[in-house]
Design a protein around this motif. Structure first.
Motif, PDB file in Angstrom:
ATOM      1  N   GLY A 185      28.190  -8.404 -25.849  1.00  0.00           N
ATOM      2  CA  GLY A 185      27.385  -7.194 -25.820  1.00  0.00           C
ATOM      3  C   GLY A 185      26.602  -7.077 -24.521  1.00  0.00           C
ATOM      4  O   GLY A 185      26.524  -8.018 -23.726  1.00  0.00           O
ATOM      5  N   ALA A 186      26.025  -5.924 -24.324  1.00  0.00           N
ATOM      6  CA  ALA A 186      25.204  -5.674 -23.136  1.00  0.00           C
ATOM      7  C   ALA A 186      24.023  -6.639 -23.107  1.00  0.00           C
ATOM      8  O   ALA A 186      23.457  -6.983 -24.153  1.00  0.00           O
ATOM      9  CB  ALA A 186      24.719  -4.237 -23.130  1.00  0.00           C
ATOM     10  N   ASN A 187      23.699  -7.108 -21.912  1.00  0.00           N
ATOM     11  CA  ASN A 187      22.567  -8.001 -21.652  1.00  0.00           C
ATOM     12  C   ASN A 187      22.683  -9.353 -22.343  1.00  0.00           C
ATOM     13  O   ASN A 187      21.682 -10.015 -22.593  1.00  0.00           O
ATOM     14  CB  ASN A 187      21.241  -7.310 -22.023  1.00  0.00           C
ATOM     15  CG  ASN A 187      21.066  -6.019 -21.256  1.00  0.00           C
ATOM     16  OD1 ASN A 187      21.241  -5.972 -20.036  1.00  0.00           O
ATOM     17  ND2 ASN A 187      20.766  -4.944 -21.963  1.00  0.00           N
ATOM     18  N   LYS A 188      23.902  -9.751 -22.648  1.00  0.00           N
ATOM     19  CA  LYS A 188      24.170 -11.091 -23.196  1.00  0.00           C
ATOM     20  C   LYS A 188      24.976 -11.852 -22.163  1.00  0.00           C
ATOM     21  O   LYS A 188      25.797 -11.283 -21.447  1.00  0.00           O
ATOM     22  CB  LYS A 188      24.970 -11.000 -24.493  1.00  0.00           C
ATOM     23  CG  LYS A 188      24.348 -10.142 -25.560  1.00  0.00           C
ATOM     24  CD  LYS A 188      23.673 -10.994 -26.579  1.00  0.00           C
ATOM     25  CE  LYS A 188      23.294 -10.225 -27.796  1.00  0.00           C
ATOM     26  NZ  LYS A 188      22.006  -9.685 -27.868  1.00  0.00           N
ATOM     27  N   LYS A 189      24.785 -13.165 -22.084  1.00  0.00           N
ATOM     28  CA  LYS A 189      25.543 -13.987 -21.144  1.00  0.00           C
ATOM     29  C   LYS A 189      26.576 -14.800 -21.910  1.00  0.00           C
ATOM     30  O   LYS A 189      26.347 -15.198 -23.057  1.00  0.00           O
ATOM     31  CB  LYS A 189      24.610 -14.922 -20.378  1.00  0.00           C
ATOM     32  CG  LYS A 189      23.696 -14.177 -19.427  1.00  0.00           C
ATOM     33  CD  LYS A 189      22.832 -15.125 -18.624  1.00  0.00           C
ATOM     34  CE  LYS A 189      21.942 -14.322 -17.687  1.00  0.00           C
ATOM     35  NZ  LYS A 189      21.117 -15.163 -16.837  1.00  0.00           N
ATOM     36  N   TYR A 190      27.704 -15.037 -21.243  1.00  0.00           N
ATOM     37  CA  TYR A 190      28.778 -15.809 -21.854  1.00  0.00           C
ATOM     38  C   TYR A 190      29.428 -16.671 -20.788  1.00  0.00           C
ATOM     39  O   TYR A 190      29.793 -16.174 -19.721  1.00  0.00           O
ATOM     40  CB  TYR A 190      29.831 -14.891 -22.493  1.00  0.00           C
ATOM     41  CG  TYR A 190      30.985 -15.660 -23.073  1.00  0.00           C
ATOM     42  CD1 TYR A 190      30.846 -16.359 -24.259  1.00  0.00           C
ATOM     43  CD2 TYR A 190      32.207 -15.720 -22.411  1.00  0.00           C
ATOM     44  CE1 TYR A 190      31.897 -17.094 -24.780  1.00  0.00           C
ATOM     45  CE2 TYR A 190      33.266 -16.444 -22.920  1.00  0.00           C
ATOM     46  CZ  TYR A 190      33.096 -17.137 -24.114  1.00  0.00           C
ATOM     47  OH  TYR A 190      34.136 -17.866 -24.616  1.00  0.00           O
ATOM     48  N   LYS A 191      29.598 -17.956 -21.090  1.00  0.00           N
ATOM     49  CA  LYS A 191      30.270 -18.878 -20.171  1.00  0.00           C
ATOM     50  C   LYS A 191      31.691 -19.114 -20.671  1.00  0.00           C
ATOM     51  O   LYS A 191      31.903 -19.522 -21.810  1.00  0.00           O
ATOM     52  CB  LYS A 191      29.508 -20.194 -20.070  1.00  0.00           C
ATOM     53  CG  LYS A 191      30.073 -21.110 -18.999  1.00  0.00           C
ATOM     54  CD  LYS A 191      29.184 -22.321 -18.783  1.00  0.00           C
ATOM     55  CE  LYS A 191      29.746 -23.179 -17.669  1.00  0.00           C
ATOM     56  NZ  LYS A 191      28.887 -24.300 -17.371  1.00  0.00           N
ATOM     57  N   VAL A 192      32.668 -18.866 -19.803  1.00  0.00           N
ATOM     58  CA  VAL A 192      34.081 -19.006 -20.160  1.00  0.00           C
ATOM     59  C   VAL A 192      34.410 -20.495 -20.305  1.00  0.00           C
ATOM     60  O   VAL A 192      34.198 -21.272 -19.382  1.00  0.00           O
ATOM     61  CB  VAL A 192      34.994 -18.353 -19.099  1.00  0.00           C
ATOM     62  CG1 VAL A 192      36.461 -18.465 -19.513  1.00  0.00           C
ATOM     63  CG2 VAL A 192      34.609 -16.889 -18.865  1.00  0.00           C
ATOM     64  N   PRO A 193      34.948 -20.898 -21.478  1.00  0.00           N
ATOM     65  CA  PRO A 193      35.260 -22.320 -21.696  1.00  0.00           C
ATOM     66  C   PRO A 193      36.535 -22.759 -20.973  1.00  0.00           C
ATOM     67  O   PRO A 193      37.360 -21.932 -20.569  1.00  0.00           O
ATOM     68  CB  PRO A 193      35.428 -22.419 -23.207  1.00  0.00           C
ATOM     69  CG  PRO A 193      35.784 -21.061 -23.660  1.00  0.00           C
ATOM     70  CD  PRO A 193      35.182 -20.096 -22.679  1.00  0.00           C
ATOM     71  N   GLU A 194      36.704 -24.037 -20.850  1.00  0.00           N
ATOM     72  CA  GLU A 194      37.899 -24.635 -20.236  1.00  0.00           C
ATOM     73  C   GLU A 194      39.129 -24.219 -21.045  1.00  0.00           C
ATOM     74  O   GLU A 194      39.094 -24.177 -22.270  1.00  0.00           O
ATOM     75  CB  GLU A 194      37.754 -26.163 -20.244  1.00  0.00           C
ATOM     76  CG  GLU A 194      38.652 -26.868 -19.267  1.00  0.00           C
ATOM     77  CD  GLU A 194      38.376 -26.504 -17.809  1.00  0.00           C
ATOM     78  OE1 GLU A 194      39.371 -26.318 -17.080  1.00  0.00           O
ATOM     79  OE2 GLU A 194      37.204 -26.411 -17.428  1.00  0.00           O
ATOM     80  N   GLY A 195      40.210 -23.875 -20.353  1.00  0.00           N
ATOM     81  CA  GLY A 195      41.449 -23.491 -21.022  1.00  0.00           C
ATOM     82  C   GLY A 195      41.509 -22.024 -21.405  1.00  0.00           C
ATOM     83  O   GLY A 195      42.439 -21.611 -22.099  1.00  0.00           O
ATOM     84  N   TYR A 196      40.539 -21.234 -20.949  1.00  0.00           N
ATOM     85  CA  TYR A 196      40.477 -19.824 -21.304  1.00  0.00           C
ATOM     86  C   TYR A 196      40.173 -18.967 -20.081  1.00  0.00           C
ATOM     87  O   TYR A 196      39.696 -19.469 -19.061  1.00  0.00           O
ATOM     88  CB  TYR A 196      39.372 -19.578 -22.349  1.00  0.00           C
ATOM     89  CG  TYR A 196      39.711 -20.131 -23.699  1.00  0.00           C
ATOM     90  CD1 TYR A 196      40.287 -19.335 -24.679  1.00  0.00           C
ATOM     91  CD2 TYR A 196      39.463 -21.466 -23.991  1.00  0.00           C
ATOM     92  CE1 TYR A 196      40.609 -19.852 -25.922  1.00  0.00           C
ATOM     93  CE2 TYR A 196      39.786 -21.998 -25.238  1.00  0.00           C
ATOM     94  CZ  TYR A 196      40.356 -21.181 -26.194  1.00  0.00           C
ATOM     95  OH  TYR A 196      40.680 -21.692 -27.409  1.00  0.00           O
TER      96      TYR A 196
END
Length: 187
Positions: free
Chosen positions: A134-145
């Motif tokens: 969603g807007a104004n949320k942070k997400y770190k892409v995991p290994e293998g993705y």
């Protein structure tokens, strides 16, 4: 050599010739199947999610060797198995790779704290958040993705809704739009 021996030799050589042709055709078919499965494939674009870069009914070619080397890069256009019941193939752009932190704010995508420069988007295109990111949320892409989005953000069903895409789900990376002929382009 009598006439009967000559005729027998002719029949034998025709049989050998037919056998040789059959072997050659079999080898050609095997090479084509191997090539399609592991090297290069054709696909059709279905829908508007990658407009203006790719349009509905465009014919594209994807290479598969980069999958084995795990060398998918940001900005590349990839095809992947959607994971839905009919296993549709989706075409999207790689926005983030393992380790990237993504955020959507002010109608833009930020990667590792910096707003992305996205010249492939139509002027005025806004990026809104989805049910996964969603807007104004942070997400770190995991290994293998990887994290993918369509270039037509208003209609694209992409990682903002689906979540990250496993590298195992990838079919290849787009290298050529071959049709329509007046828009042939390499990527």
């Amino acid at each position: 050599m009598n006439l009967l021996e000559k005729e027998h030799k002719k029949v034998k050589s025709k049989g050998a010739e037919i056998r040789d042709y059959a072997i050659s055709i079999g080898i050609a078919i095997a090479v084509a199947i191997f090539f399609r499965a592991y090297v290069f494939a054709r696909a059709n674009v279905d829908g508007p999610s990658m407009m203006s870069t790719l349009k509905d009914k465009d014919v594209i070619f994807v290479e598969k060797l980069s999958l084995y080397a795990k060398s998918i890069k940001r900005g590349e256009i990839v095809t992947f198995d959607s994971g839905n019941a009919t296993h549709d193939t989706y075409v999207k752009r790689v926005i983030g790779v393992a380790g990237d932190e993504l955020e959507i704010k002010n109608d833009k995508v930020y990667r590792n704290g910096e707003a992305l420069k996205e010249p492939y988007l139509d002027s005025g295109m806004k990026t809104l958040g989805g049910s996964f990111l969603g807007a104004n949320k942070k997400y770190k892409v995991p290994e293998g993705y990887i994290f993918v989005m369509g270039d037509n953000r208003t209609v694209s069903l992409d990682s903002r809704y689906l979540g990250p895409i496993s590298l195992k789900a990838l079919n290849g990376h787009v290298i050529l739009r071959a049709y329509p002929f007046n828009t042939i382009k390499t990527f």
